[in-house]
Design an enzyme around this catalytic site. Structure first.
Site, PDB file in Angstrom:
ATOM      1  N   ALA A  40       0.826  -1.207   0.000  1.00 22.02           N
ATOM      2  CA  ALA A  40       0.000   0.000   0.000  1.00 22.02           C
ATOM      3  C   ALA A  40       0.862   1.260   0.000  1.00 22.02           C
ATOM      4  O   ALA A  40       1.997   1.258   0.465  1.00 22.02           O
ATOM      5  CB  ALA A  40      -0.914  -0.005   1.222  1.00 22.02           C
ATOM      6  N   ASP A  41       0.281   2.336  -0.518  1.00 24.25           N
ATOM      7  CA  ASP A  41       0.963   3.627  -0.503  1.00 24.25           C
ATOM      8  C   ASP A  41       0.744   4.299   0.856  1.00 24.25           C
ATOM      9  O   ASP A  41       0.079   3.732   1.735  1.00 24.25           O
ATOM     10  CB  ASP A  41       0.493   4.488  -1.681  1.00 24.25           C
ATOM     11  CG  ASP A  41      -0.975   4.897  -1.604  1.00 24.25           C
ATOM     12  OD1 ASP A  41      -1.591   4.797  -0.512  1.00 24.25           O
ATOM     13  OD2 ASP A  41      -1.519   5.327  -2.639  1.00 24.25           O
TER      14      ASP A  41
END
Length: 141
Positions: free
Chosen positions: A18-19
């Protein structure tokens, strides 16, 4: 009518996928396709090592990925992988990815792999005998 060969796998979205906003980076969906192929191969005896034992590798030569909804860190994605029969010397899969908790489709896609000898020097233009037998065994001839 040919049977539909499919397998489902579940993957929990990991932190490193995930960012900073917690949304899965788009390239990881292709990794989820790989998870689906691994699960399919384990169920139907078409793992990469099974193919390698027959003298071939199967590099991916095409991938399509259609994003519908985001996944987030901590979500569980269900990867449904379906084999698509073709007369050509290739392996084609279609994918549907679902968010397990909502049931929503988050992504659809497909991939194509071709048969190459282990030295990666010769593309196989005809279906290898072991793959013809595999197709016969599973009724997709």
């Amino acid at each position: 009518m040919q049977p539909v060969l499919s397998e489902s796998a579940e993957v929990v979205v990991r932190f490193n996928e995930a960012d900073p906003l917690g949304i899965v980076w788009h390239g990881n969906y292709i990794r989820y396709f790989e998870d689906g192929r691994e699960a399919f191969g384990a169920r139907y005896r078409l793992r990469y090592l099974d193919i390698f034992d027959q003298g071939f590798t199967v590099p991916v030569v095409n991938v399509e990925c259609n994003y519908k909804k985001p996944l987030r860190y901590g979500d569980t994605v269900v990867v449904e992988t379906r084999y698509v029969n073709t007369e050509a010397a290739k392996i084609r899969f279609e994918y549907t990815l679902y968010n397990k908790s909502t049931g929503e489709v988050v992504c659809t896609g497909s991939s194509v792999q071709v048969f190459v000898d282990q030295a990666a020097s010769l593309l196989q233009l005809t279906i290898p005998p072991f793959f013809a037998e595999w197709k016969k065994e599973w009724g997709v001839v």
